[in-house]
Write a protein that holds these residues in place. Sequence first.
Motif, mmCIF file in Angstrom:
data_model
loop_
_atom_site.group_PDB
_atom_site.id
_atom_site.type_symbol
_atom_site.label_atom_id
_atom_site.label_comp_id
_atom_site.label_asym_id
_atom_site.label_seq_id
_atom_site.Cartn_x
_atom_site.Cartn_y
_atom_site.Cartn_z
ATOM 1 N N GLU A 1 0.823 -1.205 0.000
ATOM 2 C CA GLU A 1 0.000 0.000 0.000
ATOM 3 C C GLU A 1 0.861 1.261 0.000
ATOM 4 O OE1 GLU A 1 -3.664 1.971 2.635
ATOM 5 O OE2 GLU A 1 -2.722 0.073 3.257
ATOM 6 N N ILE A 2 2.067 1.143 0.503
ATOM 7 C CA ILE A 2 2.964 2.301 0.635
ATOM 8 C C ILE A 2 3.803 2.521 -0.622
ATOM 9 C CG2 ILE A 2 4.962 3.186 1.903
ATOM 10 C CD1 ILE A 2 3.816 1.670 4.367
ATOM 11 N N ILE A 3 4.354 1.447 -1.182
ATOM 12 C CA ILE A 3 5.321 1.548 -2.282
ATOM 13 C C ILE A 3 4.594 1.604 -3.616
ATOM 14 C CG2 ILE A 3 7.285 0.428 -3.393
ATOM 15 C CD1 ILE A 3 7.838 -0.919 -0.639
ATOM 16 N N LYS A 4 4.791 2.703 -4.327
ATOM 17 C CA LYS A 4 4.143 2.925 -5.614
ATOM 18 C C LYS A 4 5.196 3.372 -6.635
ATOM 19 C CE LYS A 4 0.137 2.035 -3.846
ATOM 20 N NZ LYS A 4 -0.584 0.788 -4.192
ATOM 21 N N PRO A 5 4.865 3.369 -7.931
ATOM 22 C CA PRO A 5 5.831 3.829 -8.935
ATOM 23 C C PRO A 5 6.218 5.294 -8.712
ATOM 24 C CG PRO A 5 4.034 2.633 -9.985
ATOM 25 C CD PRO A 5 3.639 2.837 -8.553
ATOM 26 N N GLY A 6 7.515 5.562 -8.745
ATOM 27 C CA GLY A 6 8.016 6.933 -8.664
ATOM 28 C C GLY A 6 8.181 7.494 -7.285
ATOM 29 N N HIS A 7 7.273 7.158 -6.367
ATOM 30 C CA HIS A 7 7.317 7.714 -5.014
ATOM 31 C C HIS A 7 6.365 6.910 -4.138
ATOM 32 C CE1 HIS A 7 3.426 9.527 -5.955
ATOM 33 N NE2 HIS A 7 3.976 9.967 -7.082
ATOM 34 N N ILE A 8 6.455 7.114 -2.829
ATOM 35 C CA ILE A 8 5.545 6.401 -1.938
ATOM 36 C C ILE A 8 4.134 6.956 -2.101
ATOM 37 C CG2 ILE A 8 7.397 5.908 -0.300
ATOM 38 C CD1 ILE A 8 6.063 7.993 1.583
ATOM 39 N N ASN A 9 3.175 6.265 -1.510
ATOM 40 C CA ASN A 9 1.775 6.657 -1.573
ATOM 41 C C ASN A 9 1.563 7.945 -0.774
ATOM 42 O OD1 ASN A 9 -0.992 6.909 -1.494
ATOM 43 N ND2 ASN A 9 -1.381 4.794 -0.856
ATOM 44 N N GLN A 10 1.432 9.057 -1.476
ATOM 45 C CA GLN A 10 1.320 10.352 -0.812
ATOM 46 C C GLN A 10 0.006 10.518 -0.053
ATOM 47 O OE1 GLN A 10 4.778 11.302 -0.929
ATOM 48 N NE2 GLN A 10 3.797 13.303 -0.904
ATOM 49 N N ASP A 11 -0.987 9.695 -0.339
ATOM 50 C CA ASP A 11 -2.245 9.760 0.409
ATOM 51 C C ASP A 11 -2.050 9.396 1.880
ATOM 52 O OD1 ASP A 11 -3.924 10.573 -1.697
ATOM 53 O OD2 ASP A 11 -4.122 8.512 -2.417
ATOM 54 N N LEU A 12 -0.999 8.659 2.184
ATOM 55 C CA LEU A 12 -0.739 8.248 3.563
ATOM 56 C C LEU A 12 0.150 9.228 4.318
ATOM 57 C CD1 LEU A 12 -0.097 4.428 2.996
ATOM 58 C CD2 LEU A 12 -2.228 5.547 3.703
ATOM 59 N N THR A 13 0.681 10.231 3.604
ATOM 60 C CA THR A 13 1.618 11.164 4.232
ATOM 61 C C THR A 13 0.882 12.340 4.860
ATOM 62 O OG1 THR A 13 1.941 12.443 2.194
ATOM 63 C CG2 THR A 13 3.412 10.568 2.580
ATOM 64 N N ARG A 14 1.589 13.039 5.706
ATOM 65 C CA ARG A 14 1.069 14.248 6.348
ATOM 66 C C ARG A 14 2.153 15.321 6.291
ATOM 67 N NH1 ARG A 14 -2.574 15.367 11.290
ATOM 68 N NH2 ARG A 14 -1.856 17.405 12.028
ATOM 69 N N TYR A 15 1.797 16.492 5.771
ATOM 70 C CA TYR A 15 2.699 17.649 5.728
ATOM 71 C C TYR A 15 2.081 18.778 6.543
ATOM 72 C CZ TYR A 15 5.203 15.419 1.830
ATOM 73 O OH TYR A 15 5.939 14.555 1.044
ATOM 74 N N GLU A 16 2.950 19.572 7.154
ATOM 75 C CA GLU A 16 2.509 20.715 7.939
ATOM 76 C C GLU A 16 3.427 21.899 7.669
ATOM 77 O OE1 GLU A 16 1.145 17.953 11.785
ATOM 78 O OE2 GLU A 16 2.526 19.641 12.068
ATOM 79 N N LEU A 17 2.937 23.091 7.935
ATOM 80 C CA LEU A 17 3.759 24.290 7.809
ATOM 81 C C LEU A 17 4.600 24.451 9.064
ATOM 82 C CD1 LEU A 17 4.338 26.752 5.960
ATOM 83 C CD2 LEU A 17 2.664 28.022 7.335
ATOM 84 N N HIS A 18 5.916 24.478 8.888
ATOM 85 C CA HIS A 18 6.840 24.657 10.010
ATOM 86 C C HIS A 18 7.991 25.568 9.593
ATOM 87 C CE1 HIS A 18 5.409 21.671 13.033
ATOM 88 N NE2 HIS A 18 4.846 21.135 11.962
ATOM 89 N N ARG A 19 8.632 26.153 10.593
ATOM 90 C CA ARG A 19 9.851 26.912 10.317
ATOM 91 C C ARG A 19 11.029 25.952 10.221
ATOM 92 N NH1 ARG A 19 7.495 31.130 14.065
ATOM 93 N NH2 ARG A 19 8.115 29.698 15.718
ATOM 94 N N VAL A 20 11.878 26.209 9.261
ATOM 95 C CA VAL A 20 13.062 25.378 9.062
ATOM 96 C C VAL A 20 14.290 26.277 8.951
ATOM 97 C CG1 VAL A 20 11.792 23.529 7.896
ATOM 98 C CG2 VAL A 20 12.818 25.370 6.539
ATOM 99 N N TRP A 21 15.433 25.701 9.282
ATOM 100 C CA TRP A 21 16.722 26.323 9.004
ATOM 101 C C TRP A 21 17.165 25.866 7.611
ATOM 102 C CZ3 TRP A 21 19.139 29.813 12.156
ATOM 103 C CH2 TRP A 21 18.714 29.886 13.492
ATOM 104 N N HIS A 22 17.457 26.815 6.739
ATOM 105 C CA HIS A 22 17.912 26.507 5.391
ATOM 106 C C HIS A 22 19.435 26.616 5.356
ATOM 107 C CE1 HIS A 22 17.800 27.605 0.804
ATOM 108 N NE2 HIS A 22 18.351 26.428 1.042
#
Length: 456
Positions: free
Chosen positions: A329-350
């Motif tokens: 369910e996780i491994i798909k062509p090109g990239h992992i299954n993005q439906d299972l991922t979670r992204y949030e807005l955070h501050r990062v050091w570049h």
Amino acid sequence: MKTITMLRTSALALSLLATSVIAAVSPQEAAQLGTTLTPLGAQKEGNADGSIPAWTGGLKPDAAPLDANGFLGNPFASEKPLFVITAATVDKYKDKLTPGQLAMFQRYPDSYKIPVYKSQRTAALPSDIYDIAKKSAVTTQLINDGTGLANFTDTRYYPFPIPKSGVEVYWNHTNRYRGGNMVRQAAQAAPQTNGSYAIVEYNDSLAFPQKTDGADPAQTQNVLYFYKQEITAPSRLAGNVVLVYETIDQLKDPRMAWVYNAGQRRVRRAPQISYDGPGSGSDGMRTADNTDLMNGSPDRYDWKLVGKQELYIPYNNYELQSPKHKYDEIIKPGHINQDLTRYELHRVWHVVATLRPGERHVYAKRDMYFDEDTWQLAEVDHYDGRGQLWRVGEGYALNDYHSRSPYYAMMGIYDLIAGRYNVLAMTNESKLATSFGAQAKMSDFTPAALRADGIR
């Protein structure tokens, strides 16, 4: 004689420069830790529009129940995405995405997406680790042009919670708290372009000298941790074992590594397990120093601190780690299954790491983004010698509220040119969850122990 004297004077000056010590922060600056800043040095307050909240201490140890095998529950299981970024809408959000993320939308316009959720500042560590970070801030110093640390062996965590340079930010990542000694059953895969894959299973363990029975303090003073990986499947790789002694100052004592090859039944030193040597079991889809998104000595790069910015990064990926999701369910062509991922807005050091003149690495530049709350790498864009964006690294972060430690649900290294990737550190189908805080024995982390570990 004058010429000889001048040469000697120049050589002495260069030697002094190479070993010069860059001062730590003042006690007045360190007093911000735990007051105006979080105990690890992040901005305590939220952002102007409230889309990033203030840090109020992170998740509590009982944030969600564990299952019978120790896997974390999802404290945010009821939440739905605020919105989903697709190739059709990406231009609207490009100021909060990395060049690598934008390239993934271009490479996989029909399947790549970024589901964005409400930002949750979940980072929470033990109080004694916070005390150590405050001590590190006033004692730890850079030496050897940033490639080594002085006055760090008594603290060993977060040398620069108030960083002044890019290499200091990187040192915080490599020396972050990892929950103490770790034992794990994990898996990785390097899918073909059509999505077909073979799972490589392995047992690995991480141990710190100060928490390892039988470790000699005199001999391990410069050792950050011991790491051992034993491949258990498929059969053609089963029995191969890797042992690494990761050092704090790798110019003083380079990383020590050994390999037991089950086919040859021999233990050998393995200098290739560093820098751009091939990553174990990755089918050439990552380098040795791509584990942890980046690991090892910073000496081959010049480091530039660009500053802070707000980005959509993988965060609180409890769903992605859940044992209810199988690898198919996780491994798909090109990239992992993005439906299972979670992204949030955070501050990062570049931070930008550029290959130094005269040094060699397949990555000529690494564009790096570190989560401000944990110092853990979130995103890395890798450029080849032609200046072309080559690989995109993502760390699917979560915070173990039970053991009070940040780590990755898994990591992905995406090759934009080959159309393949390596996903590693998956534990979804493991019998037991990752275990933190175990006591270790030095006898398990010696070259002599590798043969016994590798017997099929």
